[in-house]
Motif scaffolding. Structure first.
Motif, short mmCIF file in Angstrom:
data_model
loop_
_atom_site.label_atom_id
_atom_site.label_comp_id
_atom_site.label_asym_id
_atom_site.label_seq_id
_atom_site.Cartn_x
_atom_site.Cartn_y
_atom_site.Cartn_z
N ARG A 91 -18.75 18.21 51.94
CA ARG A 91 -17.76 17.75 52.92
C ARG A 91 -18.42 17.81 54.29
NH1 ARG A 91 -12.36 20.84 51.99
NH2 ARG A 91 -11.73 19.38 53.61
N GLU A 109 -17.76 16.94 57.19
CA GLU A 109 -16.99 17.40 58.35
C GLU A 109 -16.93 18.92 58.45
OE1 GLU A 109 -13.96 17.02 55.01
OE2 GLU A 109 -15.73 15.92 55.66
N ARG A 110 -17.16 19.63 57.34
CA ARG A 110 -17.14 21.09 57.37
C ARG A 110 -18.51 21.70 57.63
NH1 ARG A 110 -12.87 23.75 53.42
NH2 ARG A 110 -14.16 25.47 54.10
N ASP A 156 -16.38 22.56 47.50
CA ASP A 156 -15.50 21.40 47.36
C ASP A 156 -15.15 21.24 45.88
OD1 ASP A 156 -14.13 19.01 47.33
OD2 ASP A 156 -15.73 17.83 48.26
N VAL A 204 -24.13 13.21 52.35
CA VAL A 204 -23.89 14.38 51.50
C VAL A 204 -25.20 15.10 51.18
CG1 VAL A 204 -23.06 15.12 49.23
CG2 VAL A 204 -21.75 13.48 50.57
#
Length: 123
Positions: A14, A16-17, A50, A96
């Protein structure tokens, strides 16, 4: 002793994390004419970051980095010099699968260094 450079492949399921799991190592030595990668995707670690991560797709993307180090399997990028290929592989990306910063060291055996780094940083 010969100089070598390496970068850790990391999976950021993820983006954004900004959390990641190490999934491989790329080792390059200009003097030895060496470029290779070793990978290992740990599904449990990925799912801890995730739970919906597509592990198969991520593993295929990580393996693509390893294939790009092999001039016979790399397609058009395989025709480039190994130094160019290493720089292409380690160029910053916001996907990713990413590489960490490039580090340098000295070794007598780049292949043994690849194995050592994989065991120490990934497995």
């Amino acid at each position: 002793m010969i100089a070598f450079e390496y970068a850790v492949l990391r999976v950021v399921p993820r983006v954004e994390r900004a959390e990641f799991v190490n999934a491989g190592v790329i080792v390059y030595s200009q003097k030895a004419g060496y470029l290779d990668a070793a990978t290992h995707v740990d599904a449990d670690r990925l799912r801890a970051l995730d739970s919906e991560a597509d592990v198969d797709a991520i593993a295929a993307a990580v393996e693509a980095y390893a294939h790009a180090t092999d001039p016979e399997a790399a397609g058009p990028v395989g025709a480039t010099a190994i130094g160019e290929r290493f720089r292409w592989l380690t160029a910053p990306r916001s996907t990713v699968v990413q590489t960490g910063p490039v580090h340098a060291g000295l070794t007598d055996d780049p292949a043994a260094e690849l194995d050592r780094l994989l065991r120490r940083l990934v497995l």
